[in-house]
Design an enzyme around this catalytic site. Sequence first.
Site, short mmCIF file in Angstrom:
data_model
loop_
_atom_site.label_atom_id
_atom_site.label_comp_id
_atom_site.label_asym_id
_atom_site.label_seq_id
_atom_site.Cartn_x
_atom_site.Cartn_y
_atom_site.Cartn_z
N GLU A 451 -47.01 53.03 38.82
CA GLU A 451 -46.66 51.42 38.90
C GLU A 451 -46.69 51.21 40.26
O GLU A 451 -45.65 50.37 40.69
CB GLU A 451 -45.39 51.33 38.07
CG GLU A 451 -45.49 51.71 36.35
CD GLU A 451 -46.50 51.14 35.93
OE1 GLU A 451 -47.05 49.99 36.14
OE2 GLU A 451 -47.16 51.61 34.94
N GLY A 452 -47.62 51.65 41.31
CA GLY A 452 -47.41 51.07 42.47
C GLY A 452 -46.87 51.83 43.54
O GLY A 452 -45.66 52.40 43.23
#
Length: 598
Positions: A451-452
Amino acid sequence: MASSSLILSRRDLDFLLHEWLDVESLTKRDRFTEHSRETFDAVLDLAEQVATEHFAPHNRLADENEPRMVDGKVVLVPEVGRALEVFARTGLMAGTFDEEFGGMQLPQSVGQAVLAWFQAANIGTSAYPFLTMANARLLLAHGSREQIDTFVAPMVEGRWFGTMALSEPQAGSSLADITTRAERQDDGSYRLTGNKMWISGGDHELTENIVHLVLAKVPGGPAGVKGISLFVVPKVLVGDDGSLGERNDVVLAGLNHKMGYRGTTNTLLNFGEGVHTPGGRAGAVGYLVGEENRGLTYMFHMMNEARIGVGVGASVLGYTGYLHALDYARTRTQGRPAAGKDPASPMVPIIEHPDVRRMLLAAKSYAEGGLALGLYCARLVDEEQTAPTQEERDRAHLLLDTLTPVAKAWPSQWGPAADDLAIQVHGGYGYTRDYPVEQFYRDNRLNPIHEGTQGIQALDLLGRKVVLQGGAGLQLLVDTISTTTARAAGSAWAGFAADLDAAVARLGAVTAMLWGTGDPDLALANAHVYLEAAGHVVVAWLWLEQALATGDRTGSFYDGKRAAATYFWRWELPRTGPQFDLLGSLDRTVLDTPADVL
């Protein structure tokens, strides 16, 4: 349930939810009026039971028998599916959703604590409902009524699972460069062609359908991220009556083999490959969510929820590692105290050695601090959605927005550090497969990328969040921390409060200095250091909050909280001093190093 669980500490959850965050006060609000502390506790009891009996037992089994492709289908150990059937049957999947969809309308703070049990017990299996719940919430926020009726109910019931399909092999996190295309059709649908990579839960036989949320570009749209649209692309097409029809043109092209999280399939998916041609036409059938070219805005609804959830997962993987190490240290005898070297004297449990206690204190401070951060953010979601006034809702939204990159990145760095320490406490046994801590570390190492990446969160925090609305987000954070330190003044924690105030002041000054250069490349070159320092300031604040919440209560639990708070104050908060010095010097080392010398 027994309080001696090595998965997670129910006693700590009770402290965080009730003695600190006061979730019972939420029952005065219309949305939660059917609830009480008793119902919250009953749901947490159920979560602990199901996680302990159905998720934890196959954690190692799923790790040792990773997903494989057989004749184009994913094969998983059957225990994964059985556990998820139990999870859905208990209604825990629907916990925080509206009663309209069979949900219990639990506060998000309670729902996050429920999910924490499953993430700690088996991060691989828990990823399927984790993604599905976030997928459903995005559609509830941005989907049409028809999309909600068609796709949300089966996901909330656990009959279908959901994914988010963003990355592509050539683009990775650079979503501006995705090439998946979506062609408009006369019937209002779209046909998608392209490839998606790193899609967790992207294919399996656990449910009868999978609801993919896919980012793609409609021809003729703006360049870059402003031309991204969002589509619902089911694995199996759905009829008007909700029945399943023909297979959509979404094909499993391969599985990625990971160092951890192995129970979660991670896939390369081909859309519009022509293996399946619904209606005899090429392309995967997709349905536009909202408006064209606003897809990334919608997707952030799911991404931000997932970022906080990943942070909680990283915290509780560190937490279960800490609990295993603590149990080992109390029972493993080795060596003698420095002042008692008589070889005839009995060996002592290794927890008697100061350096082992140092490692345990550090791991405890990281794990419990990270969990507090995740639950605090969940509590902000409850405020954002149900606070009595619009002003209070807006305040919660802004603070949550500012904290989200920290809530994802800080636990993703320090949760694995807790597991690293858990291995160290075990000594040579720690890196063998005879003990579970090596798997906890491998599983947790994925979270700084999920997620990043840490770098993306650093750019988000320094490049966007702290300058949001003219710096309103950072100012709100500063004001919120200052409210805590003011409460601590004159107490036994006054010294901690004074040191925290000094660190907060430096955070504000350094932020102003970095952006005062007028050079965004220089300001952002050391963003990772900024993220680390800001994260430690935030978690120090939450440790001061927890210390104040212990009051003058006595007993080993409260003494342990105060010891961890003191450790974080004395050992961890001082880390930020040299980091702020580096940032304030406007160091150009990284920026000016040519790529060809590396």
